[in-house]
Write a protein that holds these residues in place. Structure first.
Motif, short mmCIF file in Angstrom:
data_model
loop_
_atom_site.label_atom_id
_atom_site.label_comp_id
_atom_site.label_asym_id
_atom_site.label_seq_id
_atom_site.Cartn_x
_atom_site.Cartn_y
_atom_site.Cartn_z
N TYR B 33 -34.53 8.84 42.20
CA TYR B 33 -33.23 8.27 41.85
C TYR B 33 -32.34 9.34 41.20
CZ TYR B 33 -36.49 4.24 41.35
OH TYR B 33 -37.48 3.30 41.52
N TRP B 34 -31.05 9.23 41.44
CA TRP B 34 -30.06 9.98 40.67
C TRP B 34 -29.18 8.96 39.96
CZ3 TRP B 34 -29.90 14.99 39.55
CH2 TRP B 34 -30.52 15.92 40.39
N TYR B 35 -29.04 9.15 38.66
CA TYR B 35 -28.19 8.30 37.85
C TYR B 35 -27.09 9.14 37.21
CZ TYR B 35 -31.57 4.42 37.84
OH TYR B 35 -32.41 3.38 38.19
N GLN B 36 -25.96 8.51 36.99
CA GLN B 36 -24.87 9.11 36.22
C GLN B 36 -24.75 8.34 34.91
OE1 GLN B 36 -20.73 8.06 37.06
NE2 GLN B 36 -20.27 10.24 37.30
N GLN B 37 -24.78 9.06 33.79
CA GLN B 37 -24.64 8.41 32.50
C GLN B 37 -23.45 8.99 31.76
OE1 GLN B 37 -27.96 8.65 29.73
NE2 GLN B 37 -27.27 6.84 28.63
N ILE B 38 -22.38 8.22 31.72
CA ILE B 38 -21.19 8.62 30.98
C ILE B 38 -21.42 8.31 29.51
CG2 ILE B 38 -18.74 8.06 30.64
CD1 ILE B 38 -18.60 7.65 33.69
N LEU B 39 -20.88 9.14 28.64
CA LEU B 39 -21.10 9.01 27.20
C LEU B 39 -20.83 7.59 26.72
CD1 LEU B 39 -21.79 10.67 24.65
CD2 LEU B 39 -19.33 10.98 24.33
N GLY B 40 -21.82 7.02 26.04
CA GLY B 40 -21.65 5.68 25.48
C GLY B 40 -21.95 4.55 26.44
N GLN B 41 -22.40 4.90 27.64
CA GLN B 41 -22.71 3.87 28.63
C GLN B 41 -24.16 3.98 29.08
OE1 GLN B 41 -19.90 3.84 31.89
NE2 GLN B 41 -18.15 4.12 30.54
N GLY B 42 -24.60 2.94 29.77
CA GLY B 42 -25.93 2.99 30.35
C GLY B 42 -25.90 3.76 31.66
N PRO B 43 -27.05 4.22 32.12
CA PRO B 43 -27.11 4.95 33.39
C PRO B 43 -26.64 4.07 34.55
CG PRO B 43 -29.15 5.21 32.16
CD PRO B 43 -28.37 4.13 31.48
N LYS B 44 -25.95 4.69 35.49
CA LYS B 44 -25.50 4.01 36.69
C LYS B 44 -26.14 4.68 37.89
CE LYS B 44 -21.53 4.77 38.83
NZ LYS B 44 -20.08 4.86 39.14
N LEU B 45 -26.80 3.87 38.73
CA LEU B 45 -27.48 4.44 39.89
C LEU B 45 -26.48 4.98 40.88
CD1 LEU B 45 -30.22 4.81 41.40
CD2 LEU B 45 -29.76 2.61 42.50
N LEU B 46 -26.66 6.23 41.27
CA LEU B 46 -25.82 6.83 42.30
C LEU B 46 -26.49 6.74 43.67
CD1 LEU B 46 -24.59 10.11 40.55
CD2 LEU B 46 -23.30 8.01 40.93
N ILE B 47 -27.75 7.10 43.72
CA ILE B 47 -28.46 7.10 45.00
C ILE B 47 -29.95 6.98 44.75
CG2 ILE B 47 -28.62 9.64 45.10
CD1 ILE B 47 -28.16 9.36 48.17
N GLN B 48 -30.62 6.30 45.67
CA GLN B 48 -32.07 6.14 45.60
C GLN B 48 -32.67 6.53 46.94
OE1 GLN B 48 -33.41 2.28 44.32
NE2 GLN B 48 -35.47 2.58 45.14
N PHE B 49 -33.69 7.39 46.88
CA PHE B 49 -34.42 7.82 48.07
C PHE B 49 -35.82 7.20 48.06
CE2 PHE B 49 -31.75 11.22 49.66
CZ PHE B 49 -31.07 11.70 48.55
N GLN B 50 -36.27 6.84 49.23
CA GLN B 50 -37.66 6.47 49.42
C GLN B 50 -38.19 7.50 50.42
OE1 GLN B 50 -38.81 3.85 47.74
NE2 GLN B 50 -40.89 3.88 48.48
N ASN B 51 -39.04 8.40 49.94
CA ASN B 51 -39.45 9.56 50.73
C ASN B 51 -38.18 10.32 51.17
OD1 ASN B 51 -42.35 9.14 50.59
ND2 ASN B 51 -41.95 7.33 51.84
#
Lengths: 113, 117
Positions: B33-51
């Motif tokens: 997974y790649w997440y983006q976490q802006i200051l003061g916020q929870g992580p937001k999923l950008l992209i998820q790979f399966q293999n």
């Protein structure tokens, strides 16, 4: 819509106090998972617990305990006898069908000596 | 057991420049997974790979963000061109492939803190 709400932005307690972090979620899925993660100042998220929607048993692990109530869509986290090392940001997260993981905005916990 | 490795830890770039982040997941973890976490916020999923394959990229701004996972192991996330609002911590995570009716917890790296000026 899927949503996770952590209404407490910041909590400050004195060492040895008990503290409860609230988490309320929304989902229409009947099968889902709830997580709690801890994010210390180093930045990485540390997994604390996973609970699936069919298991409403409360869980205790050392000073940590979790109260899952489907009737109120809540998954609250209590730290007993808090310590300075517990200071961190705590995130509640919801995983649903379709591989969606949604994090709450987090609760920053300050434990003062 | 080695954890999720990310590099660089910090990056400062000017807007409109390009940047790339690298992630090496835990050995044997099929999901990345790649997440983006802006200051003061929870992580937001950008992209998820399966293999090698993409499971979810619905929140990836595809006009400027791209990601790939080479041979089902390492992954890179690229931003081109960067905007001021891309300033955030980019977290990589990995997990075992979900089993029947079970979801494995994700293990996170320390993240890359990106500042766009």
């Amino acid at each position: 819509a899927q949503k996770v709400t952590q209404a407490q932005t910041e909590i400050s307690v004195v060492e040895k106090e008990d503290v409860t972090l609230d988490c309320v979620y929304e989902t229409r899925d009947t099968t889902y998972y709830l997580f709690w993660y801890k994010q210390p100042p180093s930045g990485e998220l540390v997994f604390l617990i996973r609970r699936n929607s069919f298991d409403e048993q409360n869980e205790i692990s050392g000073r940590y305990s979790w109260n899952f109530q489907k009737s109120t869509s809540s998954f609250n986290f209590t730290i007993t006898a808090s310590q300075v090392v517990d200071s961190a940001v705590y995130f509640c997260a919801l995983f649903t069908g379709g591989f969606k993981t949604i994090f709450g905005a987090g609760t920053r916990l300050f434990v003062k000596a | 057991e080695a954890g999720v490795a990310q590099s660089p830890r910090y990056k400062i770039i000017e807007k409109r420049q390009s940047v790339a982040f690298w992630c090496n997941p835990i050995s044997g973890h099929a999901t990345l997974y790649w997440y983006q976490q802006i200051l003061g916020q929870g992580p937001k999923l950008l992209i998820q790979f399966q293999n090698n394959g993409v499971v979810d990229d619905s929140q990836l701004p595809k006009d400027r963000f791209s990601a790939e996972r080479l041979k089902g192991v390492d992954s890179t996330l690229k931003i081109q061109p960067a905007k001021l609002e891309d300033s955030a911590v980019y977290l990589c995570a990995s997990s075992l492939e979900p089993g029947q009716g079970a979801i494995a917890e994700a293990f996170f790296g320390q993240g890359t803190r990106l500042t766009v000026v």
